[in-house]
Design a protein around this motif. Structure first.
Motif, PDB file in Angstrom:
ATOM      1  N   TYR A  64     -68.306 -50.585  47.213  1.00 31.19           N
ATOM      2  CA  TYR A  64     -69.395 -51.089  48.063  1.00 31.19           C
ATOM      3  C   TYR A  64     -69.246 -50.577  49.493  1.00 31.19           C
ATOM      4  CZ  TYR A  64     -71.524 -54.442  51.278  1.00 31.19           C
ATOM      5  OH  TYR A  64     -72.209 -55.021  52.324  1.00 31.19           O
ATOM      6  N   ALA A  67     -69.842 -46.752  49.855  1.00 33.45           N
ATOM      7  CA  ALA A  67     -71.268 -46.447  49.731  1.00 33.45           C
ATOM      8  C   ALA A  67     -72.010 -46.842  51.000  1.00 33.45           C
ATOM      9  CB  ALA A  67     -71.858 -47.169  48.522  1.00 33.45           C
ATOM     10  N   LEU A  68     -71.639 -47.972  51.557  1.00 29.67           N
ATOM     11  CA  LEU A  68     -72.236 -48.421  52.806  1.00 29.67           C
ATOM     12  C   LEU A  68     -71.959 -47.426  53.926  1.00 29.67           C
ATOM     13  CD1 LEU A  68     -72.293 -52.051  54.089  1.00 29.67           C
ATOM     14  CD2 LEU A  68     -71.557 -50.251  55.614  1.00 29.67           C
ATOM     15  N   VAL A  70     -71.424 -44.186  53.615  1.00 27.73           N
ATOM     16  CA  VAL A  70     -72.260 -43.005  53.397  1.00 27.73           C
ATOM     17  C   VAL A  70     -73.670 -43.254  53.929  1.00 27.73           C
ATOM     18  CG1 VAL A  70     -73.368 -41.588  51.618  1.00 27.73           C
ATOM     19  CG2 VAL A  70     -70.945 -42.154  51.426  1.00 27.73           C
ATOM     20  N   ALA A  71     -74.212 -44.441  53.640  1.00 26.54           N
ATOM     21  CA  ALA A  71     -75.558 -44.775  54.115  1.00 26.54           C
ATOM     22  C   ALA A  71     -75.611 -44.827  55.636  1.00 26.54           C
ATOM     23  CB  ALA A  71     -76.012 -46.102  53.515  1.00 26.54           C
ATOM     24  N   THR A  74     -75.470 -41.244  57.108  1.00 21.29           N
ATOM     25  CA  THR A  74     -76.582 -40.339  56.804  1.00 21.29           C
ATOM     26  C   THR A  74     -77.946 -40.947  57.142  1.00 21.29           C
ATOM     27  OG1 THR A  74     -76.658 -41.153  54.516  1.00 21.29           O
ATOM     28  CG2 THR A  74     -75.316 -39.199  54.946  1.00 21.29           C
ATOM     29  N   ILE A 116     -72.233 -50.106  44.430  1.00 20.69           N
ATOM     30  CA  ILE A 116     -72.558 -48.861  45.123  1.00 20.69           C
ATOM     31  C   ILE A 116     -74.004 -48.902  45.616  1.00 20.69           C
ATOM     32  CG2 ILE A 116     -72.978 -46.391  44.780  1.00 20.69           C
ATOM     33  CD1 ILE A 116     -70.490 -46.342  42.986  1.00 20.69           C
ATOM     34  N   LEU A 117     -74.923 -49.316  44.744  1.00 21.72           N
ATOM     35  CA  LEU A 117     -76.321 -49.410  45.150  1.00 21.72           C
ATOM     36  C   LEU A 117     -76.485 -50.428  46.272  1.00 21.72           C
ATOM     37  CD1 LEU A 117     -79.264 -48.674  44.836  1.00 21.72           C
ATOM     38  CD2 LEU A 117     -79.419 -50.314  42.939  1.00 21.72           C
ATOM     39  N   LEU A 120     -75.305 -48.855  49.594  1.00 26.28           N
ATOM     40  CA  LEU A 120     -76.275 -47.916  50.155  1.00 26.28           C
ATOM     41  C   LEU A 120     -77.428 -48.667  50.825  1.00 26.28           C
ATOM     42  CD1 LEU A 120     -76.419 -45.316  47.231  1.00 26.28           C
ATOM     43  CD2 LEU A 120     -75.357 -44.988  49.471  1.00 26.28           C
ATOM     44  N   GLY A 123     -76.238 -50.515  54.063  1.00 24.42           N
ATOM     45  CA  GLY A 123     -76.006 -49.606  55.181  1.00 24.42           C
ATOM     46  C   GLY A 123     -77.292 -49.230  55.894  1.00 24.42           C
ATOM     47  N   VAL A 124     -78.339 -48.963  55.121  1.00 27.71           N
ATOM     48  CA  VAL A 124     -79.632 -48.636  55.723  1.00 27.71           C
ATOM     49  C   VAL A 124     -80.219 -49.861  56.423  1.00 27.71           C
ATOM     50  CG1 VAL A 124     -81.997 -47.887  55.244  1.00 27.71           C
ATOM     51  CG2 VAL A 124     -80.081 -46.822  54.032  1.00 27.71           C
TER      52      VAL A 124
END
Length: 411
Positions: A64, A67-68, A70-71, A74, A116-117, A120, A123-124
């Motif tokens: 988690y 993935a956060l 990465v979000a 990016t 993971i989802l 992401l 994070g956004v």
């Protein structure tokens, strides 16, 4: 920001006023962080049902967080370019899908996929939500948004772990109920976001594929005026979030080590104690100078970590919860002070990027040490892992405090 009255005349949908929009975004930030901590009390049920190790548990947790990250790196600035409303509404819908995946999980791979989802989407959403709070801040209450950005995440984590602990104890299908309730909440919030005014100055052509790919390049963005504050607060941020990651992932295991026959809810209450103390400390310190709050919070991490280290040797849950409460107060001070140092100087177009960098640093500090702690737990046992983890946090905090003493006071 265009006035709410003017925006109402341009849109068919009803528009929430400044106060309503501020409250909606604050509630979204609470819900996002509640969802991040809600699985903590459920992990023990997964372990019992699926028979996986502490190392696997930290991998699930870190999936988690990574993935956060990465979000954030990016897509953390997307709302500055595409608009707060579409970015946040889409992220909340993705968060709801992640809750559905987690609710349907039948094993570790599905659980990791859901996390993971969720990472992401979170994070956004967090950078967009935090920036929107600054946009909707009442002019006669300056600083309220920075305080909200400091308090709401830890309040959300406290609420999530408390509600999940209660559901694990009393609700049917505890590994599903918490996710389904959050799913409904995120869908409702995504719909409500569509009723808020757009506050970002969107750029023409940003939805073109080439432009979107350019925006999604990994970047670290900090407002130039916020960089001295980041230099001051960074060691405390790393130490506080590293300690937070420990309590979130391994706190329940430590409680079981100290008191094997204690009620199942005891493990979940460890992380609740941390986040509740953080929220209370952040609220109490909101009127104090940001630098003072940040450094005092970092100093409190030291006795908190040391008391937590002593708890297994004392066989004392009281020592564990007392150390957790001290660490939580330090966590709240660090986050409150750091966010005020970073956000107050940032211009409107720099807010989401600066927040994304703060969260990226925070969650990086939260994830890597936890994975190492899981590995150490497998190799040498939980008690040794706790000792090494706590000693590292203490050393890092002391280094940060000594360094801060030599920085110019204006930082």
């Amino acid at each position: 920001m265009a006035s709410v009255t003017a925006l109402r005349s341009r849109r068919r949908l009803p528009v929430l006023g400044r106060r309503g929009a501020f409250r909606l975004h604050a509630s979204a930030l609470v819900a996002l962080l509640a969802a991040s901590s809600a699985p903590t009390p459920v992990y023990a049920l997964y372990q019992a049902a699926w028979h996986f190790s502490a190392m696997t548990l930290t991998v699930v947790f870190s999936a988690y967080v990574l993935a956060l990250l990465v979000a954030l790196l990016t897509a953390g600035t997307l709302s500055d370019h595409l608009g707060r409303r579409p970015v946040l509404a889409g992220a909340l819908v993705a968060e709801a899908v992640a809750m559905a995946v987690s609710a349907a999980a039948q094993g570790v791979p599905e659980l990791i996929a859901g996390r993971i989802l969720q990472g992401l989407a979170t994070g956004v959403a967090t950078s967009a939500t935090g920036a929107a709070l600054l946009d909707f801040e009442a002019p006669d209450r300056p600083g309220r948004a920075a305080v909200a950005n400091g308090i709401m995440p830890v309040a959300g984590m406290a609420l999530g772990v408390l509600a999940s602990t209660a559901l694990v104890q009393y609700a049917p299908a505890p590994t599903r109920t918490v996710y389904l309730l959050l799913l409904v909440l995120f869908i409702a919030q995504a719909a409500a976001v569509r009723l808020t005014p757009e506050t970002a100055r969107t750029e023409s052509g940003t939805w073109r594929p080439v432009r979107l790919l350019h925006l999604l390049r990994p970047t670290i963005t900090v407002a130039p005026a916020s960089r001295p504050g980041l230099a001051l607060a960074a060691p405390g941020i790393v130490a506080a979030w590293a300690l937070g990651g420990f309590y979130s992932s391994l706190g329940p295991s430590l409680a079981r080590l100290i008191a094997p026959h204690a009620a199942h809810a005891t493990g979940g209450l460890v992380f609740f104690t941390l986040t509740a103390a953080a929220g209370l400390a952040g609220h109490a310190a909101r009127a104090l100078p940001a630098r003072t709050v940040s450094l005092a919070g970092a100093a409190l991490l030291i006795p908190g970590a040391l008391l937590t280290l002593a708890a297994p040797h004392l066989h004392s849950l009281l020592a564990l919860f007392a150390g957790t409460a001290l660490a939580g107060a330090g966590f709240g001070g660090v986050t409150q002070g750091a966010l005020r140092l970073l956000l107050r100087p940032a211009a409107p177009g720099e807010r989401a990027g600066t927040l994304a960098t703060y969260y990226a640093l925070s969650y990086l500090a939260m994830s890597i040490p936890v994975v190492l702690a899981g590995l150490l737990t497998n190799l040498y046992g939980l008690q040794t892992s706790v000792a090494l983890y706590g000693a590292t946090v203490v050393a890092l905090t002391l280094t940060g405090l000594i360094r801060a003493a030599h920085l110019p006071h204006k930082a």
